[in-house]
Design a protein around this motif. Sequence first.
Motif, PDB file in Angstrom:
ATOM      1  N   ILE A 150       0.848  -1.188   0.000  1.00 50.15           N
ATOM      2  CA  ILE A 150       0.000   0.000   0.000  1.00 50.15           C
ATOM      3  C   ILE A 150       0.886   1.242   0.000  1.00 50.15           C
ATOM      4  CG2 ILE A 150      -1.990  -1.100   1.087  1.00 50.15           C
ATOM      5  CD1 ILE A 150      -1.085   0.025   3.755  1.00 50.15           C
ATOM      6  N   ASP A 151       0.352   2.331  -0.528  1.00 49.56           N
ATOM      7  CA  ASP A 151       1.117   3.581  -0.594  1.00 49.56           C
ATOM      8  C   ASP A 151       1.185   4.304   0.742  1.00 49.56           C
ATOM      9  OD1 ASP A 151       1.699   3.290  -3.287  1.00 49.56           O
ATOM     10  OD2 ASP A 151      -0.159   4.270  -3.896  1.00 49.56           O
ATOM     11  N   GLY A 152       0.173   4.139   1.548  1.00 42.64           N
ATOM     12  CA  GLY A 152       0.126   4.806   2.845  1.00 42.64           C
ATOM     13  C   GLY A 152      -0.940   4.167   3.703  1.00 42.64           C
ATOM     14  N   PRO A 153      -0.944   4.493   4.978  1.00 43.06           N
ATOM     15  CA  PRO A 153      -1.909   3.871   5.876  1.00 43.06           C
ATOM     16  C   PRO A 153      -3.356   4.252   5.545  1.00 43.06           C
ATOM     17  CG  PRO A 153      -0.671   5.590   7.008  1.00 43.06           C
ATOM     18  CD  PRO A 153      -0.084   5.453   5.643  1.00 43.06           C
ATOM     19  N   THR A 154      -4.245   3.295   5.722  1.00 41.79           N
ATOM     20  CA  THR A 154      -5.679   3.533   5.525  1.00 41.79           C
ATOM     21  C   THR A 154      -6.419   3.458   6.848  1.00 41.79           C
ATOM     22  OG1 THR A 154      -5.317   1.707   3.964  1.00 41.79           O
ATOM     23  CG2 THR A 154      -7.189   3.039   3.584  1.00 41.79           C
TER      24      THR A 154
END
Length: 92
Positions: A80-84
């Motif tokens: 993933i590109d960043g936290p969700t």
Amino acid sequence: MPLERRRIFFSGRVQGVGFRATTTWLARGFDVAGYVRNLPDGRVEAAAEGDSAELDRFVASIQSELGGFIRELDSSTERIDGPTFTGFVVRR
């Protein structure tokens, strides 16, 4: 370190035994975020985000603490590109 998301499905005697509460409590000891929930088919699903090594340790702690209730564990991973997620919670 790149983040990843793990979706883990636990089967066995995993509902009605404190599995979700214990998983949430264990998550506090790790740098992970996500959720845990019961599924209608009797399994428990956990989704967690963090770096790979931290996720490995988190899943190992679940297996160590709750292994007597787990018959099977099925896990998938995605980058993933960043936290969700924020925090680690029980979802209904």
